[in-house]
Design a protein around this motif. Sequence first.
Motif, PDB file in Angstrom:
ATOM      1  N   PRO A   5       0.841  -1.213   0.000  1.00 21.86           N
ATOM      2  CA  PRO A   5       0.000   0.000   0.000  1.00 21.86           C
ATOM      3  C   PRO A   5       0.873   1.259   0.000  1.00 21.86           C
ATOM      4  CG  PRO A   5      -0.115  -1.108   2.119  1.00 21.86           C
ATOM      5  CD  PRO A   5       0.668  -1.993   1.193  1.00 21.86           C
ATOM      6  N   ALA A   6       0.433   2.241  -0.739  1.00 23.83           N
ATOM      7  CA  ALA A   6       1.177   3.497  -0.825  1.00 23.83           C
ATOM      8  C   ALA A   6       1.152   4.204   0.529  1.00 23.83           C
ATOM      9  CB  ALA A   6       0.561   4.399  -1.886  1.00 23.83           C
ATOM     10  N   LYS A   7       2.296   4.684   0.923  1.00 21.83           N
ATOM     11  CA  LYS A   7       2.391   5.390   2.200  1.00 21.83           C
ATOM     12  C   LYS A   7       1.914   6.820   2.021  1.00 21.83           C
ATOM     13  CE  LYS A   7       6.253   2.715   4.004  1.00 21.83           C
ATOM     14  NZ  LYS A   7       7.620   2.755   4.459  1.00 21.83           N
ATOM     15  N   GLN A   8       1.125   7.264   2.948  1.00 19.68           N
ATOM     16  CA  GLN A   8       0.628   8.632   2.920  1.00 19.68           C
ATOM     17  C   GLN A   8       1.725   9.550   3.450  1.00 19.68           C
ATOM     18  OE1 GLN A   8      -2.029   9.700   1.627  1.00 19.68           O
ATOM     19  NE2 GLN A   8      -2.223  11.769   2.380  1.00 19.68           N
ATOM     20  N   THR A   9       2.262  10.373   2.600  1.00 22.58           N
ATOM     21  CA  THR A   9       3.299  11.300   3.031  1.00 22.58           C
ATOM     22  C   THR A   9       2.649  12.630   3.390  1.00 22.58           C
ATOM     23  OG1 THR A   9       3.663  12.053   0.776  1.00 22.58           O
ATOM     24  CG2 THR A   9       5.054  10.248   1.566  1.00 22.58           C
ATOM     25  N   THR A  10       2.976  13.127   4.542  1.00 22.46           N
ATOM     26  CA  THR A  10       2.442  14.415   4.951  1.00 22.46           C
ATOM     27  C   THR A  10       3.461  15.482   4.575  1.00 22.46           C
ATOM     28  OG1 THR A  10       3.393  14.209   7.153  1.00 22.46           O
ATOM     29  CG2 THR A  10       1.127  13.462   6.863  1.00 22.46           C
ATOM     30  N   THR A  11       3.029  16.418   3.788  1.00 24.95           N
ATOM     31  CA  THR A  11       3.906  17.514   3.414  1.00 24.95           C
ATOM     32  C   THR A  11       3.777  18.588   4.474  1.00 24.95           C
ATOM     33  OG1 THR A  11       2.153  18.499   2.101  1.00 24.95           O
ATOM     34  CG2 THR A  11       3.690  17.048   0.950  1.00 24.95           C
ATOM     35  N   LYS A  12       4.883  18.947   5.053  1.00 25.67           N
ATOM     36  CA  LYS A  12       4.875  19.946   6.107  1.00 25.67           C
ATOM     37  C   LYS A  12       5.527  21.215   5.569  1.00 25.67           C
ATOM     38  CE  LYS A  12       5.171  20.310  10.954  1.00 25.67           C
ATOM     39  NZ  LYS A  12       4.410  19.692  11.951  1.00 25.67           N
ATOM     40  N   HIS A  13       4.760  22.268   5.541  1.00 24.43           N
ATOM     41  CA  HIS A  13       5.253  23.557   5.078  1.00 24.43           C
ATOM     42  C   HIS A  13       5.318  24.503   6.267  1.00 24.43           C
ATOM     43  CE1 HIS A  13       4.613  22.303   0.928  1.00 24.43           C
ATOM     44  NE2 HIS A  13       3.426  21.845   1.319  1.00 24.43           N
ATOM     45  N   LYS A  14       6.428  25.244   6.365  1.00 24.89           N
ATOM     46  CA  LYS A  14       6.584  26.208   7.445  1.00 24.89           C
ATOM     47  C   LYS A  14       7.077  27.516   6.839  1.00 24.89           C
ATOM     48  CE  LYS A  14       8.954  26.973  11.809  1.00 24.89           C
ATOM     49  NZ  LYS A  14       9.961  26.489  12.733  1.00 24.89           N
ATOM     50  N   PHE A  15       6.268  28.550   6.990  1.00 26.97           N
ATOM     51  CA  PHE A  15       6.614  29.852   6.456  1.00 26.97           C
ATOM     52  C   PHE A  15       6.645  30.871   7.587  1.00 26.97           C
ATOM     53  CE2 PHE A  15       4.232  27.723   3.007  1.00 26.97           C
ATOM     54  CZ  PHE A  15       5.276  27.588   2.111  1.00 26.97           C
ATOM     55  N   VAL A  16       7.575  31.823   7.482  1.00 28.80           N
ATOM     56  CA  VAL A  16       7.736  32.845   8.511  1.00 28.80           C
ATOM     57  C   VAL A  16       7.594  34.213   7.861  1.00 28.80           C
ATOM     58  CG1 VAL A  16       9.325  33.840  10.199  1.00 28.80           C
ATOM     59  CG2 VAL A  16       9.286  31.378   9.837  1.00 28.80           C
ATOM     60  N   VAL A  17       6.793  35.083   8.482  1.00 27.42           N
ATOM     61  CA  VAL A  17       6.668  36.476   8.052  1.00 27.42           C
ATOM     62  C   VAL A  17       7.255  37.337   9.161  1.00 27.42           C
ATOM     63  CG1 VAL A  17       5.097  38.324   7.383  1.00 27.42           C
ATOM     64  CG2 VAL A  17       4.586  35.968   6.738  1.00 27.42           C
ATOM     65  N   ASP A  18       8.338  38.041   8.834  1.00 28.22           N
ATOM     66  CA  ASP A  18       9.023  38.900   9.807  1.00 28.22           C
ATOM     67  C   ASP A  18       8.554  40.336   9.608  1.00 28.22           C
ATOM     68  OD1 ASP A  18      10.732  40.109  11.569  1.00 28.22           O
ATOM     69  OD2 ASP A  18      12.525  39.882  10.314  1.00 28.22           O
ATOM     70  N   TYR A  19       7.886  40.875  10.604  1.00 28.65           N
ATOM     71  CA  TYR A  19       7.377  42.242  10.516  1.00 28.65           C
ATOM     72  C   TYR A  19       7.993  43.125  11.588  1.00 28.65           C
ATOM     73  CZ  TYR A  19       4.195  40.419  14.096  1.00 28.65           C
ATOM     74  OH  TYR A  19       3.680  39.819  15.212  1.00 28.65           O
ATOM     75  N   SER A  20       9.244  42.869  11.952  1.00 23.48           N
ATOM     76  CA  SER A  20       9.882  43.581  13.059  1.00 23.48           C
ATOM     77  C   SER A  20      10.101  45.074  12.782  1.00 23.48           C
ATOM     78  CB  SER A  20      11.206  42.917  13.421  1.00 23.48           C
ATOM     79  OG  SER A  20      12.046  42.857  12.292  1.00 23.48           O
ATOM     80  N   LYS A  21      10.464  45.440  11.548  1.00 18.81           N
ATOM     81  CA  LYS A  21      10.730  46.859  11.261  1.00 18.81           C
ATOM     82  C   LYS A  21       9.468  47.713  11.340  1.00 18.81           C
ATOM     83  CE  LYS A  21      14.922  45.981   8.732  1.00 18.81           C
ATOM     84  NZ  LYS A  21      15.568  45.868   7.445  1.00 18.81           N
ATOM     85  N   PRO A  22       8.364  47.337  10.674  1.00 20.08           N
ATOM     86  CA  PRO A  22       7.154  48.155  10.823  1.00 20.08           C
ATOM     87  C   PRO A  22       6.586  48.128  12.246  1.00 20.08           C
ATOM     88  CG  PRO A  22       6.978  46.769   8.882  1.00 20.08           C
ATOM     89  CD  PRO A  22       8.186  46.336   9.626  1.00 20.08           C
ATOM     90  N   ALA A  23       6.742  47.005  12.948  1.00 20.95           N
ATOM     91  CA  ALA A  23       6.219  46.910  14.315  1.00 20.95           C
ATOM     92  C   ALA A  23       7.008  47.802  15.264  1.00 20.95           C
ATOM     93  CB  ALA A  23       6.248  45.468  14.795  1.00 20.95           C
ATOM     94  N   SER A  24       8.321  47.922  15.029  1.00 21.40           N
ATOM     95  CA  SER A  24       9.127  48.763  15.913  1.00 21.40           C
ATOM     96  C   SER A  24       8.780  50.252  15.738  1.00 21.40           C
ATOM     97  CB  SER A  24      10.617  48.537  15.657  1.00 21.40           C
ATOM     98  OG  SER A  24      10.966  48.971  14.348  1.00 21.40           O
ATOM     99  N   ASP A  25       8.292  50.616  14.547  1.00 25.28           N
ATOM    100  CA  ASP A  25       7.855  51.996  14.324  1.00 25.28           C
ATOM    101  C   ASP A  25       6.423  52.231  14.775  1.00 25.28           C
ATOM    102  OD1 ASP A  25      10.294  52.591  13.321  1.00 25.28           O
ATOM    103  OD2 ASP A  25       9.670  52.750  11.235  1.00 25.28           O
ATOM    104  N   GLY A  26       5.722  51.166  15.129  1.00 26.02           N
ATOM    105  CA  GLY A  26       4.368  51.294  15.650  1.00 26.02           C
ATOM    106  C   GLY A  26       3.288  51.408  14.592  1.00 26.02           C
ATOM    107  N   VAL A  27       3.588  51.098  13.331  1.00 27.10           N
ATOM    108  CA  VAL A  27       2.571  51.210  12.283  1.00 27.10           C
ATOM    109  C   VAL A  27       1.923  49.871  11.956  1.00 27.10           C
ATOM    110  CG1 VAL A  27       3.609  53.235  11.218  1.00 27.10           C
ATOM    111  CG2 VAL A  27       4.278  50.971  10.446  1.00 27.10           C
ATOM    112  N   PHE A  28       2.462  48.776  12.481  1.00 28.34           N
ATOM    113  CA  PHE A  28       1.966  47.437  12.143  1.00 28.34           C
ATOM    114  C   PHE A  28       1.578  46.704  13.416  1.00 28.34           C
ATOM    115  CE2 PHE A  28       2.271  43.014  10.830  1.00 28.34           C
ATOM    116  CZ  PHE A  28       1.764  43.049   9.546  1.00 28.34           C
ATOM    117  N   ASP A  29       0.378  46.124  13.431  1.00 25.66           N
ATOM    118  CA  ASP A  29      -0.120  45.405  14.602  1.00 25.66           C
ATOM    119  C   ASP A  29      -0.092  43.903  14.328  1.00 25.66           C
ATOM    120  OD1 ASP A  29      -1.265  44.727  16.988  1.00 25.66           O
ATOM    121  OD2 ASP A  29      -3.301  45.203  16.361  1.00 25.66           O
TER     122      ASP A  29
END
Length: 121
Positions: A5-29
């Motif tokens: 039987p074919a093995k079910q492979t789970t694809t794991k995707h991990k993405f990161v969004v870095d918003y440190s510059k706008p957050a440090s200026d206080g314009v991004f929540d």
Amino acid sequence: MPRAPAKQTTTKHKFVVDYSKPASDGVFDGADFEKFLHDRIKVEGKVGQLGENVKIVRDGNNKITVTSNIPFSKRYLKYLTKKFLKKNSLRDWIRVVATSKDNYSLKFYNIAGAGEDEDEE
């Protein structure tokens, strides 16, 4: 010979969004952005039903990590990020830049040197 039987492979995707510059200026929540992603990400054509397939975690006050067990496109995350920026009228000042294979960073447009050339006559 019977096939295994074919093995079910789970694809794991991990993405990161870095918003440190706008957050440090206080314009991004970050909390508002996390809620926006939670409300807008589609799983099997349905909005807001992430279940165990997609997890959104805010790391401190400068990063959001999106982990998915189902096929999930990095481009879709960029699309939603740009949509959030447009909704909050930040699209004219902040851009979304890929910093590595699975990372995005929010940066301000470099407009400091743009006006200097026009004044010289």
